[in-house]
Design a protein around this motif. Structure first.
Motif, PDB file in Angstrom:
ATOM      1  N   GLY A 198      12.954 -34.506   3.483  1.00 28.28           N
ATOM      2  CA  GLY A 198      13.337 -34.421   4.878  1.00 28.28           C
ATOM      3  C   GLY A 198      12.549 -35.404   5.709  1.00 28.28           C
ATOM      4  N   ALA A 199      12.444 -35.105   7.000  1.00 27.20           N
ATOM      5  CA  ALA A 199      11.742 -36.013   7.915  1.00 27.20           C
ATOM      6  C   ALA A 199      11.084 -35.202   9.020  1.00 27.20           C
ATOM      7  CB  ALA A 199      12.703 -37.034   8.520  1.00 27.20           C
ATOM      8  N   VAL A 200      10.012 -35.767   9.584  1.00 23.83           N
ATOM      9  CA  VAL A 200       9.367 -35.190  10.756  1.00 23.83           C
ATOM     10  C   VAL A 200       9.480 -36.214  11.882  1.00 23.83           C
ATOM     11  CG1 VAL A 200       7.079 -36.028  10.058  1.00 23.83           C
ATOM     12  CG2 VAL A 200       7.274 -34.130  11.696  1.00 23.83           C
ATOM     13  N   ASP A 201       9.721 -35.728  13.094  1.00 30.51           N
ATOM     14  CA  ASP A 201       9.995 -36.617  14.224  1.00 30.51           C
ATOM     15  C   ASP A 201       9.302 -36.087  15.473  1.00 30.51           C
ATOM     16  OD1 ASP A 201      11.999 -38.599  15.794  1.00 30.51           O
ATOM     17  OD2 ASP A 201      11.974 -36.649  16.797  1.00 30.51           O
ATOM     18  N   ILE A 202       8.819 -37.015  16.282  1.00 27.06           N
ATOM     19  CA  ILE A 202       8.316 -36.711  17.626  1.00 27.06           C
ATOM     20  C   ILE A 202       9.242 -37.406  18.624  1.00 27.06           C
ATOM     21  CG2 ILE A 202       6.486 -37.253  19.280  1.00 27.06           C
ATOM     22  CD1 ILE A 202       5.710 -34.954  17.612  1.00 27.06           C
ATOM     23  N   SER A 203       9.814 -36.645  19.543  1.00 16.47           N
ATOM     24  CA  SER A 203      10.765 -37.197  20.509  1.00 16.47           C
ATOM     25  C   SER A 203      10.389 -36.765  21.917  1.00 16.47           C
ATOM     26  CB  SER A 203      12.193 -36.733  20.209  1.00 16.47           C
ATOM     27  OG  SER A 203      12.659 -37.282  18.997  1.00 16.47           O
ATOM     28  N   GLY A 204      10.750 -37.610  22.890  1.00 13.72           N
ATOM     29  CA  GLY A 204      10.484 -37.290  24.285  1.00 13.72           C
ATOM     30  C   GLY A 204      11.143 -38.300  25.205  1.00 13.72           C
ATOM     31  N   PRO A 205      10.912 -38.188  26.509  1.00 12.40           N
ATOM     32  CA  PRO A 205      11.467 -39.150  27.470  1.00 12.40           C
ATOM     33  C   PRO A 205      11.013 -40.562  27.151  1.00 12.40           C
ATOM     34  CG  PRO A 205      10.559 -37.226  28.585  1.00 12.40           C
ATOM     35  CD  PRO A 205      10.126 -37.132  27.169  1.00 12.40           C
ATOM     36  N   LEU A 206      11.843 -41.543  27.490  1.00 12.31           N
ATOM     37  CA  LEU A 206      11.573 -42.922  27.078  1.00 12.31           C
ATOM     38  C   LEU A 206      10.241 -43.450  27.606  1.00 12.31           C
ATOM     39  CD1 LEU A 206      12.239 -45.161  29.592  1.00 12.31           C
ATOM     40  CD2 LEU A 206      14.535 -44.302  29.174  1.00 12.31           C
ATOM     41  N   GLU A 207       9.775 -42.972  28.774  1.00 15.51           N
ATOM     42  CA  GLU A 207       8.538 -43.511  29.353  1.00 15.51           C
ATOM     43  C   GLU A 207       7.288 -42.983  28.659  1.00 15.51           C
ATOM     44  OE1 GLU A 207       9.852 -39.935  31.809  1.00 15.51           O
ATOM     45  OE2 GLU A 207      10.779 -41.776  31.007  1.00 15.51           O
ATOM     46  N   THR A 208       7.456 -42.047  27.694  1.00 16.69           N
ATOM     47  CA  THR A 208       6.282 -41.467  27.034  1.00 16.69           C
ATOM     48  C   THR A 208       5.928 -42.157  25.726  1.00 16.69           C
ATOM     49  OG1 THR A 208       7.633 -39.819  25.869  1.00 16.69           O
ATOM     50  CG2 THR A 208       6.763 -39.210  28.036  1.00 16.69           C
ATOM     51  N   LEU A 209       6.624 -43.232  25.378  1.00 16.01           N
ATOM     52  CA  LEU A 209       6.318 -43.909  24.121  1.00 16.01           C
ATOM     53  C   LEU A 209       4.897 -44.460  24.126  1.00 16.01           C
ATOM     54  CD1 LEU A 209       8.452 -46.155  21.933  1.00 16.01           C
ATOM     55  CD2 LEU A 209       6.316 -47.114  22.773  1.00 16.01           C
ATOM     56  N   HIS A 210       4.205 -44.297  22.998  1.00 14.84           N
ATOM     57  CA  HIS A 210       2.865 -44.840  22.835  1.00 14.84           C
ATOM     58  C   HIS A 210       2.842 -45.687  21.575  1.00 14.84           C
ATOM     59  CE1 HIS A 210      -1.466 -45.141  22.210  1.00 14.84           C
ATOM     60  NE2 HIS A 210      -1.622 -44.752  23.468  1.00 14.84           N
ATOM     61  N   PRO A 211       2.194 -46.864  21.615  1.00 12.93           N
ATOM     62  CA  PRO A 211       2.232 -47.756  20.445  1.00 12.93           C
ATOM     63  C   PRO A 211       1.617 -47.168  19.185  1.00 12.93           C
ATOM     64  CG  PRO A 211       0.681 -48.555  22.126  1.00 12.93           C
ATOM     65  CD  PRO A 211       1.500 -47.490  22.753  1.00 12.93           C
ATOM     66  N   PHE A 212       0.748 -46.146  19.312  1.00 13.90           N
ATOM     67  CA  PHE A 212       0.113 -45.585  18.132  1.00 13.90           C
ATOM     68  C   PHE A 212       0.870 -44.383  17.556  1.00 13.90           C
ATOM     69  CE2 PHE A 212      -3.625 -47.432  20.451  1.00 13.90           C
ATOM     70  CZ  PHE A 212      -3.840 -48.463  19.547  1.00 13.90           C
ATOM     71  N   THR A 213       1.966 -43.978  18.212  1.00 16.52           N
ATOM     72  CA  THR A 213       2.703 -42.808  17.741  1.00 16.52           C
ATOM     73  C   THR A 213       3.260 -43.025  16.346  1.00 16.52           C
ATOM     74  OG1 THR A 213       3.302 -42.301  20.034  1.00 16.52           O
ATOM     75  CG2 THR A 213       4.520 -41.170  18.308  1.00 16.52           C
ATOM     76  N   LEU A 214       3.770 -44.211  16.055  1.00 15.75           N
ATOM     77  CA  LEU A 214       4.362 -44.492  14.742  1.00 15.75           C
ATOM     78  C   LEU A 214       3.337 -44.300  13.626  1.00 15.75           C
ATOM     79  CD1 LEU A 214       6.909 -45.459  13.230  1.00 15.75           C
ATOM     80  CD2 LEU A 214       6.034 -47.790  13.447  1.00 15.75           C
ATOM     81  N   ALA A 215       2.146 -44.845  13.820  1.00 18.66           N
ATOM     82  CA  ALA A 215       1.100 -44.707  12.802  1.00 18.66           C
ATOM     83  C   ALA A 215       0.684 -43.250  12.645  1.00 18.66           C
ATOM     84  CB  ALA A 215      -0.101 -45.573  13.163  1.00 18.66           C
ATOM     85  N   LEU A 216       0.627 -42.515  13.761  1.00 18.65           N
ATOM     86  CA  LEU A 216       0.239 -41.107  13.705  1.00 18.65           C
ATOM     87  C   LEU A 216       1.254 -40.288  12.919  1.00 18.65           C
ATOM     88  CD1 LEU A 216      -1.516 -38.694  14.597  1.00 18.65           C
ATOM     89  CD2 LEU A 216      -0.088 -38.560  16.651  1.00 18.65           C
ATOM     90  N   VAL A 217       2.537 -40.444  13.238  1.00 16.31           N
ATOM     91  CA  VAL A 217       3.577 -39.670  12.560  1.00 16.31           C
ATOM     92  C   VAL A 217       3.596 -40.006  11.069  1.00 16.31           C
ATOM     93  CG1 VAL A 217       6.061 -39.274  12.410  1.00 16.31           C
ATOM     94  CG2 VAL A 217       4.962 -39.422  14.649  1.00 16.31           C
ATOM     95  N   ASP A 218       3.462 -41.273  10.737  1.00 17.58           N
ATOM     96  CA  ASP A 218       3.438 -41.668   9.327  1.00 17.58           C
ATOM     97  C   ASP A 218       2.244 -41.046   8.608  1.00 17.58           C
ATOM     98  OD1 ASP A 218       4.158 -43.016   6.972  1.00 17.58           O
ATOM     99  OD2 ASP A 218       2.898 -44.734   7.476  1.00 17.58           O
ATOM    100  N   SER A 219       1.079 -41.048   9.248  1.00 12.34           N
ATOM    101  CA  SER A 219      -0.119 -40.475   8.627  1.00 12.34           C
ATOM    102  C   SER A 219       0.028 -38.979   8.402  1.00 12.34           C
ATOM    103  CB  SER A 219      -1.349 -40.742   9.511  1.00 12.34           C
ATOM    104  OG  SER A 219      -1.611 -42.125   9.602  1.00 12.34           O
ATOM    105  N   VAL A 220       0.597 -38.271   9.373  1.00 11.63           N
ATOM    106  CA  VAL A 220       0.774 -36.831   9.226  1.00 11.63           C
ATOM    107  C   VAL A 220       1.796 -36.527   8.129  1.00 11.63           C
ATOM    108  CG1 VAL A 220       1.549 -34.726  10.388  1.00 11.63           C
ATOM    109  CG2 VAL A 220       0.060 -36.338  11.585  1.00 11.63           C
ATOM    110  N   ALA A 221       2.855 -37.341   8.023  1.00 11.49           N
ATOM    111  CA  ALA A 221       3.822 -37.157   6.936  1.00 11.49           C
ATOM    112  C   ALA A 221       3.149 -37.327   5.578  1.00 11.49           C
ATOM    113  CB  ALA A 221       4.976 -38.148   7.087  1.00 11.49           C
TER     114      ALA A 221
END
Length: 446
Positions: A198-221
């Motif tokens: 499966g997959a894990v995802d973090i979603s929210g309003p477009l203005e809440t994007l943070h450049p480190f979110t991708l690395a964080l989600v990948d690390s937690v997966a």
């Protein structure tokens, strides 16, 4: 003139609204069919191009014919079906890991965390109440279908197809209804065999994007995958403790395996990591590809398998079905006079078996290395992977060259779209096969 994909995260960090407008222009250009060189030919600055992961997803969307401007309302799974999937999904064991790693971000940054199964159906959601209500308003509640072919490019379905972490910002979503979102997702695979869970995802309003979110989600997966590995080893230890006194009383060959065929203990025979088991397994007499005729007896959370001294069945044609029709799951099924069994394939093994089915005359180790990696010298890697394949298909494979045996009738089930043929694969032999089948992408590659 060569063009580079736009650095989305850098632009968003300084001006999210402008980034959204720029991405909207890139999407409009792609949908209109105008390439990135169209402006440069008229003397104006060339338009930026989408990032590779987004471009690949848009290619699939354009080919599938999904409407980029439709206001989708997906059908939700019933409460009973959601609960059934929750109880059978291995992801239920790693929810504490996912919550600990991601929910602090979700609560404080107006995000939600979603966990979906391999079919991209959302089984768990937690986080900001306001964002949960927004998702519900778009029909994206528990049980929602987040497959690419349903809702377009997104942070759940796209990582499941590409098998890579993906961040999708605003107009990078192919379907316009999702342009107010930013989604960051990563696939979770079974650490034992690479099967997609499966997959894990973090979603929210477009203005809440943070450049480190991708690395964080990948690390937690990856932490979730490590937890699954620990649980697997613990369960094998428990089965081994139960099986040890049983094996000690057996005079001959025997092996204790868990319900998925992973070995806990053996006696009187070489150790092997895993046995390919029939589906379903039942007590009694059965035939296994690496052991021949066996007696199968139940153990707590597993099986005791004892090869018999009976002669093998007469050599007859065996039907092997390589099923690549589903972009997120590949299997091989062996059917003979003694029964049938199915084995889930890792992405690498799916590539290898497809290439062998494509070249029934056989491939040398160097030719397979060239097909797999574009480097004919990587024969050691190919031989190691083929050794693993032979653990469950050894009776039906020859070597020097590698090929299916003559008595095996091989059928390959392909997806309707050439672009869906092993979409995660970058193996040159697979890429050539896609192109030969008409799978050329719509968007220009740079």
């Amino acid at each position: 003139m060569a063009h580079s994909p736009m650095d989305v995260t850098r632009l968003i960090a300084t001006d999210a609204a402008r980034a959204s407008r720029v991405l909207g222009g890139i999407r409009a250009s792609a949908l209109s069919g105008s390439g990135p060189d169209s402006d440069s030919e008229s003397g104006r600055r060339p338009r930026p191009v989408p990032r590779p992961a987004i471009r690949e997803s848009w290619n699939r969307m354009l080919h599938s014919g999904i409407d980029p401007d439709h206001d989708f309302r997906v059908d939700l799974l019933s409460r009973d079906e959601v609960e059934r999937r929750r109880q059978t999904s291995p992801l239920r064991h790693v929810l504490p890991v996912l919550r600990e790693g991601l929910l602090a971000l979700a609560d404080t940054s107006q995000h939600i965390m979603m966990v979906a199964d391999a079919d991209a159906r959302v089984l768990w959601r937690e986080g900001s109440t306001a964002v949960l209500r927004k998702a519900d308003g778009q029909g994206l509640g528990i049980g929602a279908d987040w497959r690419e072919e349903t809702v377009g490019t997104n942070g759940v379905g796209t990582p499941l197809v590409s098998r890579r972490p993906v961040q999708v910002f605003s107009a990078e979503h192919f379907v316009h209804a999702l342009h107010s979102w930013t989604c960051t997702g990563a696939p979770i695979t079974d650490p034992r065999d690479g099967r997609l869970l499966g997959a894990v995802d973090i979603s929210g309003p477009l203005e809440t994007l943070h450049p480190f979110t991708l690395a964080l989600v990948d690390s937690v997966a990856k932490l979730a995958q490590a937890r699954l590995r620990d649980l697997h080893l613990t369960s094998l230890e428990q089965l081994r403790a139960v099986a040890a006194p049983v094996l000690a009383r057996i005079d001959g060959r025997a092996i204790a395996v868990d319900r998925d065929g992973w070995t806990a203990a053996v006696t009187g025979m070489p150790y092997t990591n895993r046995l390919a088991l029939p589906d379903p397994v039942s007590p009694g007499r059965c035939w296994l590809p690496t052991l021949g005729l066996c007696w199968v007896e139940p153990l707590p959370s597993g099986w005791l398998i004892r090869p018999t001294a009976d002669p093998p069945p007469a050599s007859t044609a065996t039907h092997i079905t390589l099923d690549l029709a589903h972009p997120r799951r590949s299997t091989v099924t062996v059917t003979s006079c003694t029964g049938s069994w199915t084995h889930d394939l890792t992405p690498r093994h799916a590539e290898l078996l497809y290439l062998l089915a494509l070249h029934r005359g056989g491939r040398s180790a160097s030719a397979l290395a060239d097909d797999m990696f574009g480097d004919p010298t990587r024969t050691v890697t190919v031989r190691a992977e083929m050794s693993r394949v032979r653990r469950y298909l050894g009776a039906f494979l020859d070597h020097r060259p590698y090929r299916f045996t003559e008595r095996a009738k091989v059928e390959v089930r392909l997806p309707e779209s050439p672009l869906d043929l092993l979409p995660h694969s970058l193996a040159p032999g697979v890429v050539r096969a896609r192109a030969a089948s008409g799978g050329q992408p719509w968007l220009e590659r740079r």
